[in-house]
Design a protein around this motif. Structure first.
Motif, mmCIF file in Angstrom:
data_model
loop_
_atom_site.group_PDB
_atom_site.id
_atom_site.type_symbol
_atom_site.label_atom_id
_atom_site.label_comp_id
_atom_site.label_asym_id
_atom_site.label_seq_id
_atom_site.Cartn_x
_atom_site.Cartn_y
_atom_site.Cartn_z
ATOM 1 N N ALA A 40 0.824 -1.215 0.000
ATOM 2 C CA ALA A 40 0.000 0.000 0.000
ATOM 3 C C ALA A 40 0.858 1.265 0.000
ATOM 4 N N GLU A 41 2.082 1.173 0.500
ATOM 5 C CA GLU A 41 2.966 2.333 0.583
ATOM 6 C C GLU A 41 3.888 2.468 -0.620
ATOM 7 N N LEU A 42 3.864 1.490 -1.511
ATOM 8 C CA LEU A 42 4.890 1.387 -2.543
ATOM 9 C C LEU A 42 4.918 2.573 -3.500
ATOM 10 N N ASP A 43 3.767 2.995 -4.010
ATOM 11 C CA ASP A 43 3.750 4.091 -4.977
ATOM 12 C C ASP A 43 4.252 5.388 -4.351
ATOM 13 N N GLU A 44 3.793 5.685 -3.142
ATOM 14 C CA GLU A 44 4.230 6.904 -2.462
ATOM 15 C C GLU A 44 5.718 6.835 -2.148
ATOM 16 N N PHE A 45 6.183 5.651 -1.746
ATOM 17 C CA PHE A 45 7.602 5.469 -1.443
ATOM 18 C C PHE A 45 8.457 5.705 -2.683
ATOM 19 N N ALA A 46 8.070 5.113 -3.808
ATOM 20 C CA ALA A 46 8.833 5.271 -5.046
ATOM 21 C C ALA A 46 8.906 6.730 -5.467
ATOM 22 N N LEU A 47 7.804 7.451 -5.354
ATOM 23 C CA LEU A 47 7.786 8.865 -5.701
ATOM 24 C C LEU A 47 8.708 9.652 -4.766
ATOM 25 N N SER A 48 8.667 9.339 -3.475
ATOM 26 C CA SER A 48 9.478 10.040 -2.488
ATOM 27 C C SER A 48 10.965 9.817 -2.729
ATOM 28 N N VAL A 49 11.358 8.576 -3.035
ATOM 29 C CA VAL A 49 12.769 8.275 -3.281
ATOM 30 C C VAL A 49 13.276 9.027 -4.506
ATOM 31 N N GLY A 50 12.474 9.008 -5.579
ATOM 32 C CA GLY A 50 12.881 9.723 -6.784
ATOM 33 C C GLY A 50 13.042 11.206 -6.551
ATOM 34 N N GLU A 51 12.099 11.806 -5.832
ATOM 35 C CA GLU A 51 12.174 13.242 -5.555
ATOM 36 C C GLU A 51 13.351 13.569 -4.644
ATOM 37 N N SER A 52 13.600 12.721 -3.648
ATOM 38 C CA SER A 52 14.713 12.962 -2.729
ATOM 39 C C SER A 52 16.050 12.889 -3.452
ATOM 40 N N ALA A 53 16.212 11.908 -4.327
ATOM 41 C CA ALA A 53 17.448 11.769 -5.087
ATOM 42 C C ALA A 53 17.665 12.970 -5.994
ATOM 43 N N SER A 54 16.579 13.454 -6.599
ATOM 44 C CA SER A 54 16.674 14.613 -7.481
ATOM 45 C C SER A 54 17.071 15.867 -6.710
ATOM 46 N N ARG A 55 16.428 16.086 -5.546
ATOM 47 C CA ARG A 55 16.748 17.263 -4.740
ATOM 48 C C ARG A 55 18.185 17.232 -4.235
ATOM 49 N N ALA A 56 18.665 16.036 -3.904
ATOM 50 C CA ALA A 56 20.020 15.902 -3.378
ATOM 51 C C ALA A 56 21.074 15.955 -4.474
ATOM 52 N N GLY A 57 20.649 15.952 -5.722
ATOM 53 C CA GLY A 57 21.600 16.004 -6.828
ATOM 54 C C GLY A 57 22.323 14.694 -7.066
ATOM 55 N N LEU A 58 21.765 13.574 -6.550
ATOM 56 C CA LEU A 58 22.387 12.272 -6.740
ATOM 57 C C LEU A 58 22.129 11.781 -8.161
ATOM 58 N N ASP A 59 23.165 11.243 -8.764
ATOM 59 C CA ASP A 59 23.077 10.818 -10.156
ATOM 60 C C ASP A 59 22.508 9.404 -10.247
ATOM 61 N N TYR A 60 21.284 9.229 -9.732
ATOM 62 C CA TYR A 60 20.618 7.944 -9.782
ATOM 63 C C TYR A 60 19.741 7.865 -11.026
ATOM 64 N N PRO A 61 19.529 6.640 -11.535
ATOM 65 C CA PRO A 61 18.569 6.490 -12.638
ATOM 66 C C PRO A 61 17.146 6.670 -12.105
ATOM 67 N N GLU A 62 16.179 6.672 -12.994
ATOM 68 C CA GLU A 62 14.789 6.751 -12.559
ATOM 69 C C GLU A 62 14.479 5.580 -11.637
ATOM 70 N N PHE A 63 13.833 5.865 -10.515
ATOM 71 C CA PHE A 63 13.589 4.824 -9.515
ATOM 72 C C PHE A 63 12.489 3.881 -9.989
ATOM 73 N N THR A 64 12.846 2.614 -10.133
ATOM 74 C CA THR A 64 11.906 1.581 -10.536
ATOM 75 C C THR A 64 12.144 0.347 -9.680
ATOM 76 N N VAL A 65 11.088 -0.204 -9.125
ATOM 77 C CA VAL A 65 11.210 -1.396 -8.301
ATOM 78 C C VAL A 65 11.410 -2.611 -9.206
ATOM 79 N N THR A 66 12.486 -3.363 -8.973
ATOM 80 C CA THR A 66 12.797 -4.544 -9.768
ATOM 81 C C THR A 66 13.084 -5.717 -8.836
ATOM 82 N N PRO A 67 12.926 -6.951 -9.271
ATOM 83 C CA PRO A 67 12.447 -7.358 -10.596
ATOM 84 C C PRO A 67 10.927 -7.365 -10.714
ATOM 85 N N SER A 68 10.206 -7.180 -9.598
ATOM 86 C CA SER A 68 8.756 -7.257 -9.630
ATOM 87 C C SER A 68 8.156 -6.458 -8.489
ATOM 88 N N ARG A 69 6.929 -5.967 -8.694
ATOM 89 C CA ARG A 69 6.189 -5.277 -7.639
ATOM 90 C C ARG A 69 5.171 -6.205 -6.982
#
Length: 268
Positions: free
Chosen positions: A8-37
């Motif tokens: 239930a928290e997965l979508d919000e978590f994924a959005l939060s991680v992506g935004e946090s990485a972007s704000r911090a200037g970390l050179d991470y790829p787009e956050f995608t849960v692998t290999p399966s949700r």
């Protein structure tokens, strides 16, 4: 480092991680849960260090793999560092034998004396990983590195080196070439593939070195992750407080208020 989240928290978590990485200037790829949700709960890698060569692990759901899942739950339930059997790292494109040592991360200040308390307070894990060939050759220089064999006894699998048949699995530890250690909840056997050689202090200390290194790296990452989380919370609290103060100030002001940018231009 990896965080524990429910489906239930997965979508919000994924959005939060992506935004946090972007704000911090970390050179991470787009956050995608692998290999399966698929699943009811996840322990997802949301921070890797160093980034170079390890970005394939970003977003990896460690519970999707049986060995990693068992290691994660054992660490959570015991509160102790737990090692994996031999495995291939997600970041590797070649089948290089590696291991991981996982430490659980609990809610700060929470009671963790009982199993139920540890499970309720569990927030995620921190992992230190090692490629065995690099590790052994980094510790044991020279030709002797070619004579060393390391075995995970429970998994009946080679960690480093190789011998014909099952000799390392069955050799008696009374043999001066053989020693066994408990390493992060697993039994390792180390031996020298040389009829005239006996295990020196260096060879006998190798698994202990691995354990100590893993704990040091994991402890450092736990401290770093906790510091980042606290700093983020303080920044968010400060921003919320500043917003409330500004709203109160503008609401009580009798005169008009304008906002200018750094160049002196009126923006509001």
């Amino acid at each position: 480092a990896a965080s524990h989240v429910t489906a239930a928290e997965l979508d919000e978590f994924a959005l939060s991680v992506g935004e946090s990485a972007s704000r911090a200037g970390l050179d991470y790829p787009e956050f995608t849960v692998t290999p399966s949700r698929d699943g009811d709960e996840f322990v997802i890698v949301d921070f890797v260090e160093p980034q170079i060569g390890n970005l394939r692990a970003f977003g990896f759901a460690s519970l999707s793999d049986e060995a990693r899942r068992e290691t994660t739950w054992r660490a959570r339930d015991t509160g102790l560092p737990i090692g994996t059997p031999p495995l291939v790292l997600v970041s590797d494109t070649e089948p290089l034998t590696s291991i991981g040592i996982g430490l659980p991360r609990y809610t700060a200040g929470a009671a963790v004396d009982t199993l139920d308390e540890r499970r309720a307070a569990y927030e995620g894990s921190v992992y230190a990983t090692f490629r065995m060939d690099e590790l052994v050759r980094g510790v044991q220089h020279g030709d002797l590195a070619d004579d060393i064999v390391l075995v995970d006894v429970e998994a009946e699998a080679f960690l480093y080196g190789d011998l014909d048949g099952a000799a390392p699995m069955s050799m008696n530890t009374s043999d001066p070439r053989v020693a066994e250690f408990d390493i992060a909840g697993r039994t390792w056997r180390i031996l020298v593939d040389d009829d005239t050689a006996a295990l020196s202090a260096t060879e006998r200390a190798l698994p202990v070195f691995i354990m100590a290194s893993g704990l040091a790296v994991a402890a450092l990452l736990i401290g770093l992750g906790t510091s980042v989380q606290r700093s983020r919370r303080r920044a968010e609290d400060a921003a919320a407080g500043s917003s409330d103060e500004l709203e109160a100030l503008t609401g009580a002001a009798r005169e008009g208020i304008i906002t200018v940018d750094g160049s002196g231009r009126v923006v509001a």
